[in-house]
Write a protein that holds these residues in place. Sequence first.
Motif, mmCIF file in Angstrom:
data_model
loop_
_atom_site.group_PDB
_atom_site.id
_atom_site.type_symbol
_atom_site.label_atom_id
_atom_site.label_comp_id
_atom_site.label_asym_id
_atom_site.label_seq_id
_atom_site.Cartn_x
_atom_site.Cartn_y
_atom_site.Cartn_z
ATOM 1 N N GLY A 1 -5.027 -6.827 -0.472
ATOM 2 C CA GLY A 1 -4.195 -6.523 -1.633
ATOM 3 C C GLY A 1 -4.996 -5.926 -2.774
ATOM 4 O O GLY A 1 -4.577 -4.961 -3.419
ATOM 5 N N VAL A 2 -6.165 -6.468 -3.030
ATOM 6 C CA VAL A 2 -7.016 -5.975 -4.112
ATOM 7 C C VAL A 2 -7.485 -4.550 -3.830
ATOM 8 O O VAL A 2 -7.491 -3.696 -4.715
ATOM 9 C CB VAL A 2 -8.231 -6.916 -4.324
ATOM 10 C CG1 VAL A 2 -9.261 -6.290 -5.248
ATOM 11 C CG2 VAL A 2 -7.775 -8.255 -4.863
ATOM 12 N N MET A 3 -7.863 -4.285 -2.599
ATOM 13 C CA MET A 3 -8.396 -2.973 -2.235
ATOM 14 C C MET A 3 -7.295 -1.936 -1.984
ATOM 15 O O MET A 3 -7.577 -0.758 -1.844
ATOM 16 C CB MET A 3 -9.283 -3.084 -0.994
ATOM 17 C CG MET A 3 -10.467 -4.018 -1.173
ATOM 18 S SD MET A 3 -11.551 -3.555 -2.530
ATOM 19 C CE MET A 3 -12.281 -2.088 -1.873
ATOM 20 N N GLY A 4 -6.049 -2.357 -1.910
ATOM 21 C CA GLY A 4 -4.945 -1.428 -1.709
ATOM 22 C C GLY A 4 -4.667 -1.101 -0.249
ATOM 23 O O GLY A 4 -3.910 -0.190 0.051
ATOM 24 N N GLU A 5 -5.273 -1.848 0.661
ATOM 25 C CA GLU A 5 -5.072 -1.568 2.083
ATOM 26 C C GLU A 5 -3.658 -1.890 2.548
ATOM 27 O O GLU A 5 -3.231 -1.403 3.588
ATOM 28 C CB GLU A 5 -6.074 -2.361 2.922
ATOM 29 C CG GLU A 5 -7.494 -1.886 2.805
ATOM 30 C CD GLU A 5 -8.428 -2.690 3.680
ATOM 31 O OE1 GLU A 5 -8.022 -3.075 4.798
ATOM 32 O OE2 GLU A 5 -9.555 -2.929 3.252
ATOM 33 N N ASP A 6 -2.942 -2.693 1.777
ATOM 34 C CA ASP A 6 -1.585 -3.064 2.167
ATOM 35 C C ASP A 6 -0.528 -2.125 1.582
ATOM 36 O O ASP A 6 0.669 -2.376 1.695
ATOM 37 C CB ASP A 6 -1.293 -4.506 1.760
ATOM 38 C CG ASP A 6 -1.373 -4.734 0.257
ATOM 39 O OD1 ASP A 6 -1.882 -3.841 -0.460
ATOM 40 O OD2 ASP A 6 -0.936 -5.808 -0.198
ATOM 41 N N ALA A 7 -0.962 -1.017 1.004
ATOM 42 C CA ALA A 7 -0.027 -0.088 0.364
ATOM 43 C C ALA A 7 0.990 0.474 1.352
ATOM 44 O O ALA A 7 2.175 0.583 1.039
ATOM 45 C CB ALA A 7 -0.791 1.047 -0.327
ATOM 46 N N TYR A 8 0.542 0.837 2.561
ATOM 47 C CA TYR A 8 1.486 1.383 3.538
ATOM 48 C C TYR A 8 2.476 0.313 3.981
ATOM 49 O O TYR A 8 3.668 0.604 4.135
ATOM 50 C CB TYR A 8 0.758 1.960 4.753
ATOM 51 C CG TYR A 8 1.732 2.534 5.762
ATOM 52 C CD1 TYR A 8 2.397 3.723 5.506
ATOM 53 C CD2 TYR A 8 2.005 1.885 6.961
ATOM 54 C CE1 TYR A 8 3.302 4.250 6.414
ATOM 55 C CE2 TYR A 8 2.904 2.406 7.870
ATOM 56 C CZ TYR A 8 3.557 3.584 7.593
ATOM 57 O OH TYR A 8 4.457 4.099 8.480
ATOM 58 N N ASP A 9 2.021 -0.915 4.157
ATOM 59 C CA ASP A 9 2.931 -1.993 4.539
ATOM 60 C C ASP A 9 4.009 -2.193 3.476
ATOM 61 O O ASP A 9 5.182 -2.387 3.798
ATOM 62 C CB ASP A 9 2.158 -3.301 4.757
ATOM 63 C CG ASP A 9 1.185 -3.218 5.914
ATOM 64 O OD1 ASP A 9 1.424 -2.409 6.841
ATOM 65 O OD2 ASP A 9 0.188 -3.962 5.903
ATOM 66 N N LYS A 10 3.615 -2.122 2.215
ATOM 67 C CA LYS A 10 4.580 -2.261 1.123
ATOM 68 C C LYS A 10 5.552 -1.079 1.099
ATOM 69 O O LYS A 10 6.750 -1.251 0.897
ATOM 70 C CB LYS A 10 3.855 -2.359 -0.212
ATOM 71 C CG LYS A 10 3.113 -3.657 -0.405
ATOM 72 C CD LYS A 10 2.391 -3.666 -1.732
ATOM 73 C CE LYS A 10 1.628 -4.947 -1.928
ATOM 74 N NZ LYS A 10 0.876 -4.937 -3.198
ATOM 75 N N TYR A 11 5.014 0.135 1.301
ATOM 76 C CA TYR A 11 5.854 1.339 1.344
ATOM 77 C C TYR A 11 6.883 1.232 2.461
ATOM 78 O O TYR A 11 8.065 1.513 2.280
ATOM 79 C CB TYR A 11 4.962 2.578 1.535
ATOM 80 C CG TYR A 11 5.701 3.792 2.040
ATOM 81 C CD1 TYR A 11 6.494 4.559 1.193
ATOM 82 C CD2 TYR A 11 5.612 4.178 3.369
ATOM 83 C CE1 TYR A 11 7.172 5.668 1.653
ATOM 84 C CE2 TYR A 11 6.290 5.290 3.843
ATOM 85 C CZ TYR A 11 7.073 6.025 2.983
ATOM 86 O OH TYR A 11 7.744 7.118 3.449
ATOM 87 N N LYS A 12 6.414 0.817 3.632
ATOM 88 C CA LYS A 12 7.293 0.718 4.794
ATOM 89 C C LYS A 12 8.395 -0.322 4.570
ATOM 90 O O LYS A 12 9.566 -0.068 4.845
ATOM 91 C CB LYS A 12 6.442 0.348 6.012
ATOM 92 C CG LYS A 12 7.159 0.422 7.325
ATOM 93 C CD LYS A 12 6.141 0.299 8.446
ATOM 94 C CE LYS A 12 6.565 -0.723 9.428
ATOM 95 N NZ LYS A 12 5.632 -0.938 10.517
ATOM 96 N N ALA A 13 8.026 -1.471 4.029
ATOM 97 C CA ALA A 13 9.015 -2.518 3.761
ATOM 98 C C ALA A 13 10.037 -2.044 2.729
ATOM 99 O O ALA A 13 11.244 -2.272 2.884
ATOM 100 C CB ALA A 13 8.321 -3.786 3.278
ATOM 101 N N HIS A 14 9.572 -1.363 1.693
ATOM 102 C CA HIS A 14 10.485 -0.855 0.663
ATOM 103 C C HIS A 14 11.417 0.205 1.244
ATOM 104 O O HIS A 14 12.623 0.183 0.998
ATOM 105 C CB HIS A 14 9.681 -0.263 -0.494
ATOM 106 C CG HIS A 14 10.527 0.365 -1.543
ATOM 107 N ND1 HIS A 14 11.176 -0.373 -2.506
ATOM 108 C CD2 HIS A 14 10.858 1.657 -1.773
ATOM 109 C CE1 HIS A 14 11.873 0.439 -3.280
ATOM 110 N NE2 HIS A 14 11.693 1.683 -2.856
ATOM 111 N N HIS A 15 10.858 1.113 2.031
ATOM 112 C CA HIS A 15 11.664 2.184 2.626
ATOM 113 C C HIS A 15 12.718 1.604 3.564
ATOM 114 O O HIS A 15 13.876 2.023 3.539
ATOM 115 C CB HIS A 15 10.752 3.159 3.378
ATOM 116 C CG HIS A 15 11.422 4.437 3.749
ATOM 117 N ND1 HIS A 15 12.226 4.568 4.854
ATOM 118 C CD2 HIS A 15 11.419 5.652 3.147
ATOM 119 C CE1 HIS A 15 12.675 5.792 4.925
ATOM 120 N NE2 HIS A 15 12.198 6.479 3.908
ATOM 121 N N GLU A 16 12.332 0.650 4.381
ATOM 122 C CA GLU A 16 13.286 0.051 5.324
ATOM 123 C C GLU A 16 14.367 -0.742 4.601
ATOM 124 O O GLU A 16 15.516 -0.769 5.031
ATOM 125 C CB GLU A 16 12.550 -0.830 6.320
ATOM 126 C CG GLU A 16 11.725 -0.022 7.315
ATOM 127 C CD GLU A 16 10.842 -0.878 8.209
ATOM 128 O OE1 GLU A 16 10.708 -2.097 7.936
ATOM 129 O OE2 GLU A 16 10.284 -0.328 9.164
#
Length: 77
Positions: free
Chosen positions: A20-35
């Motif tokens: 979370g700190v490094m931003g590696e979960d950005a795609y997971d967040k994007y995908k969850a938001h998009h879905e």
Amino acid sequence: MNLLASVRHAAKSFAWFMRGVMGEDAYDKYKAHHEAHDESIHDPDAAACSGPVMMTEREFWRDQTDRQDINPQGRCC
């Protein structure tokens, strides 16, 4: 809970935090938001071109990098 299980749990929690700190979960967040907000995923009868198509992970990171290069903000590199 034994010592080994406690250490494993602590290591997994730390890894989750660092992602979370490094931003590696950005795609997971994007995908969850998009879905969550794309109705065509939930309704097969919806129009095929009802909204933006979800980017692949590779496209997402390319877009992310391009946006950072166009609009640089405070970052380490």
